[in-house]
Design a protein around this motif. Structure first.
Motif, PDB file in Angstrom:
ATOM      1  N   TRP A  70      -7.702   3.491   2.767  1.00  0.00           N
ATOM      2  CA  TRP A  70      -8.367   4.677   3.304  1.00  0.00           C
ATOM      3  C   TRP A  70      -8.494   4.665   4.816  1.00  0.00           C
ATOM      4  O   TRP A  70      -8.493   5.730   5.452  1.00  0.00           O
ATOM      5  CB  TRP A  70      -9.774   4.809   2.722  1.00  0.00           C
ATOM      6  N   ASP A  81     -16.149   3.341 -10.848  1.00  0.00           N
ATOM      7  CA  ASP A  81     -15.057   4.171 -10.348  1.00  0.00           C
ATOM      8  C   ASP A  81     -15.607   5.162  -9.318  1.00  0.00           C
ATOM      9  O   ASP A  81     -16.598   5.844  -9.588  1.00  0.00           O
ATOM     10  CB  ASP A  81     -14.432   4.934 -11.522  1.00  0.00           C
ATOM     11  N   THR A 102      -5.760  17.151  -1.465  1.00  0.00           N
ATOM     12  CA  THR A 102      -6.106  15.873  -2.063  1.00  0.00           C
ATOM     13  C   THR A 102      -5.389  14.726  -1.363  1.00  0.00           C
ATOM     14  O   THR A 102      -5.895  13.625  -1.295  1.00  0.00           O
ATOM     15  CB  THR A 102      -5.747  15.875  -3.557  1.00  0.00           C
ATOM     16  N   PRO A 138      -2.299  11.853  -0.368  1.00  0.00           N
ATOM     17  CA  PRO A 138      -1.730  10.745  -1.144  1.00  0.00           C
ATOM     18  C   PRO A 138      -2.838   9.911  -1.785  1.00  0.00           C
ATOM     19  O   PRO A 138      -3.990   9.955  -1.362  1.00  0.00           O
ATOM     20  CB  PRO A 138      -0.971   9.941  -0.087  1.00  0.00           C
ATOM     21  N   THR A 139      -2.455   9.164  -2.801  1.00  0.00           N
ATOM     22  CA  THR A 139      -3.418   8.307  -3.479  1.00  0.00           C
ATOM     23  C   THR A 139      -3.249   6.869  -3.010  1.00  0.00           C
ATOM     24  O   THR A 139      -2.231   6.489  -2.443  1.00  0.00           O
ATOM     25  CB  THR A 139      -3.236   8.389  -4.999  1.00  0.00           C
ATOM     26  N   GLY A 140      -4.260   6.059  -3.265  1.00  0.00           N
ATOM     27  CA  GLY A 140      -4.238   4.662  -2.859  1.00  0.00           C
ATOM     28  C   GLY A 140      -5.589   4.287  -2.289  1.00  0.00           C
ATOM     29  O   GLY A 140      -6.499   5.113  -2.196  1.00  0.00           O
ATOM     30  N   ASP A 141      -5.733   3.019  -1.921  1.00  0.00           N
ATOM     31  CA  ASP A 141      -7.032   2.554  -1.427  1.00  0.00           C
ATOM     32  C   ASP A 141      -7.005   2.176   0.042  1.00  0.00           C
ATOM     33  O   ASP A 141      -7.980   1.658   0.568  1.00  0.00           O
ATOM     34  CB  ASP A 141      -7.548   1.387  -2.270  1.00  0.00           C
ATOM     35  N   ARG A 187     -14.744   8.027  -8.598  1.00  0.00           N
ATOM     36  CA  ARG A 187     -14.827   9.383  -9.141  1.00  0.00           C
ATOM     37  C   ARG A 187     -16.126   9.595  -9.906  1.00  0.00           C
ATOM     38  O   ARG A 187     -16.683  10.701  -9.898  1.00  0.00           O
ATOM     39  CB  ARG A 187     -13.625   9.655 -10.051  1.00  0.00           C
ATOM     40  N   PRO A 214     -12.509   8.448  -1.015  1.00  0.00           N
ATOM     41  CA  PRO A 214     -13.056   9.217  -2.146  1.00  0.00           C
ATOM     42  C   PRO A 214     -14.067  10.243  -1.646  1.00  0.00           C
ATOM     43  O   PRO A 214     -14.909   9.938  -0.791  1.00  0.00           O
ATOM     44  CB  PRO A 214     -13.735   8.140  -3.000  1.00  0.00           C
ATOM     45  N   THR A 258       0.830  -1.194   0.000  1.00  0.00           N
ATOM     46  CA  THR A 258       0.000   0.000   0.000  1.00  0.00           C
ATOM     47  C   THR A 258       0.866   1.247   0.000  1.00  0.00           C
ATOM     48  O   THR A 258       2.066   1.205   0.228  1.00  0.00           O
ATOM     49  CB  THR A 258      -0.910   0.026   1.239  1.00  0.00           C
ATOM     50  N   THR A 259       0.192   2.400  -0.232  1.00  0.00           N
ATOM     51  CA  THR A 259       0.922   3.662  -0.285  1.00  0.00           C
ATOM     52  C   THR A 259       1.693   3.915   0.989  1.00  0.00           C
ATOM     53  O   THR A 259       2.869   4.277   0.975  1.00  0.00           O
ATOM     54  CB  THR A 259      -0.065   4.819  -0.532  1.00  0.00           C
ATOM     55  N   PRO A 268      -4.121   7.625   2.526  1.00  0.00           N
ATOM     56  CA  PRO A 268      -4.867   8.375   1.511  1.00  0.00           C
ATOM     57  C   PRO A 268      -6.291   8.675   1.972  1.00  0.00           C
ATOM     58  O   PRO A 268      -6.885   7.893   2.716  1.00  0.00           O
ATOM     59  CB  PRO A 268      -4.865   7.430   0.303  1.00  0.00           C
TER      60      PRO A 268
END
Length: 517
Positions: A94, A259, A87, A89-92, A261, A74, A2-3, A71
């Motif tokens: 959460w 998605d 925003t 960091p990105t990744g899942d 988004r 969403p 993961t991130t 991260p």
């Protein structure tokens, strides 16, 4: 990987290590504190786990580097030009927690304060600069925990094949992590206080009413409690409309592969058109957010006000309060300050005030000399935050518990002083983040005055004193004297200042918002 697992360790550091139930984590020494970021408290809610209750985090081997925030979930980050939205960091991954502690020593047994962020149940994450907890932890010698929970469609849309209130279930999972692990960070698992603002305060009100959260915290601080709780019928109707925006059905099975988004965009599109649904969604329509806790009869059996009045949280010490000019923020961000017409006031009074047309007449009689803008602001403040907050304290008293109440009246100095004591100002003062997120607007073009720093220190002193002892430093509220702490440049204890509003709402019950059509 993961991130947060892939963050490289800074050269030359040897940060503190704590062993959690899932594995060891290494944090950083920062300005007299041990700080840990991005520790998973649940599995990433993606794939087959999407839209489901949180699942325990999988154990890991070795020592995980807890240097960076996880991260954000969403979310919709557009709040009428809200400045400073991060925003991250990105990744899942959460669902993570962060810990600020004076010492990662199991023998310390310090009070634990767990922050729950707000954001209209559709935005917000623990990595926002405004929620940097180092001042609270360092100045007041407490352990502070922040965490992410699912918001928007992921956390609150009512879907077939998924539990309701997934964002609240994430919060319960985070509090269970605190109970199981916080001793290793120097915290006392038997002395946990939850605190939060706006949707975070609405979440805390929900937790007080939820059987699944019972026993996970000893004290609660709810800042600006929103009164918007959805009935199951209303939430399902909103879900149908939202899913239709994405060309799907309101089921977990049909949305799992979409998605996030795309679903955020669907929520934004629906929010922009919610005023068209007033005949069907009533008071929920002007909020422009189709997300709130759902009184589903299971996760959340009833409203917080009914639950507390029935004694559901009588063993929890409660501190609640609101800001005098809550709705001013929305007037300013919406470009409506000084531009509200009498026709607009008539519409909002009949929609929001108790009794419809009779409520309009009562408000006009109680506030005969105010401008249309000021009257619009007053009823919006009362309906959405002030009266739900005050009535939560009164429900706690009715159920055999105790409560302390405050009102923030000190005006923000930024933007020429037009914002007053508006929504979110208390967060900036509590954390001291004058240049972070909305703090940039609240203090824009103005130096931080000494009285702001003094009031900020008073916030932290009162909140942490309450976390330690149940006493923030002023008398408990009762329904005779109605004493509250007024937080201003010269703080005083006095009878609740908004007596005219209180009388207008006396006897009104905050019920789940219904589906009208």
């Amino acid at each position: 990987m993961t991130t947060s697992e892939s963050q490289a360790r800074p050269a030359g550091t040897a940060g503190p290590v704590v062993r959690t139930a899932s594995g060891a984590v290494r944090g950083r020494h920062e300005e007299g504190l041990a700080v840990f970021r991005g520790i998973p408290f649940a599995e990433p809610p993606v794939g087959e786990a999407r839209f489901q209750a949180p699942r325990p985090a999988r154990p890991w081997g070795g020592t995980r580097e807890a240097y960076a925030f996880g991260p954000p979930p969403p979310q919709d980050l557009g709040l009428q030009g809200r400045p400073g939205a991060e925003t991250g960091p990105t990744g899942d991954d959460w669902l993570t927690v962060n810990v600020w502690t004076p010492e990662a020593d199991p023998s310390a047994r310090r009070p634990v304060m767990v922050w729950i962020y707000g954001g209209s149940y559709k935005m917000g994450h623990a990595g926002q600069p405004a929620y940097d907890a180092q001042r609270i932890a360092r100045e007041r010698h407490v352990v502070v925990v922040t965490f992410n929970y699912r918001v928007g469609v992921e956390g609150f849309t009512r879907l077939d094949g998924a539990p309701a209130n997934r964002g609240l279930l994430d919060q319960v999972a985070a509090l269970e992590w605190v109970r199981e692990n916080i001793a290793g960070f120097g915290g006392d698992p038997d002395l946990v206080t939850v605190f939060g603002e706006s949707a975070g305060a609405g979440s805390i009100a929900s937790l007080l009413a939820m059987p699944g959260a019972r026993g996970l915290f000893r004290r609660a601080v709810a800042q600006s409690v929103p009164g918007t709780f959805f009935s199951d019928e209303l939430a399902r109707d909103m879900a149908r409309a939202l899913a239709a925006e994405a060309g799907r059905k309101p089921t977990a099975a049909d949305l799992t592969d979409v998605d996030p988004r795309q679903l955020i965009a669907a929520g934004q599109a629906l929010g922009a058109r919610m005023a068209q649904y007033t005949d069907r969604w009533g008071q929920a329509a002007p909020t422009v957010t189709p997300f709130s806790p759902v009184v589903d009869g299971d996760v959340l059996p009833t409203t917080p006000w009914r639950a507390l009045a029935a004694g559901a949280a009588r063993e929890v010490d409660l501190l609640v309060g609101h800001n005098r000019d809550e709705a001013r923020l929305f007037l300013v961000l919406g470009g409506m300050l000084g531009r509200v017409t009498d026709e607009q006031v008539t519409g909002v009074l009949r929609l929001l005030a108790p009794g419809g047309e009779a409520g309009e007449r009562a408000y006009r009689s109680a506030f005969p000399d105010v401008s249309p803008t000021a009257l619009w602001e007053r009823v919006q403040t009362d309906w959405l935050f002030a009266m739900p907050t005050l009535r939560l304290a009164e429900a706690q008293l009715a159920g055999g518990g105790g409560a302390h109440v405050y009102e923030l009246t000190w005006p923000a100095p930024g933007s020429g002083g037009v914002l007053g004591a508006c929504h979110t100002l208390d967060v900036t003062l509590l954390f001291g983040g004058y240049g972070a997120d909305l703090g940039r607007l609240l203090f824009a073009g103005a130096d931080v005055p000494a009285e702001a720093k003094q009031l900020s220190s008073r916030f932290r002193r009162a909140w942490t004193s309450f976390a330690r002892t149940g006493d923030p430093g002023w008398p408990a509220y009762d329904t005779e004297a109605r004493l509250v702490q007024v937080l201003d440049a010269d703080p005083t204890v006095t009878a609740y200042p908004e007596e005219r509003s209180r009388r207008l709402w006396e006897g009104h019950e905050f019920l789940p918002l219904p589906l009208l059509g």
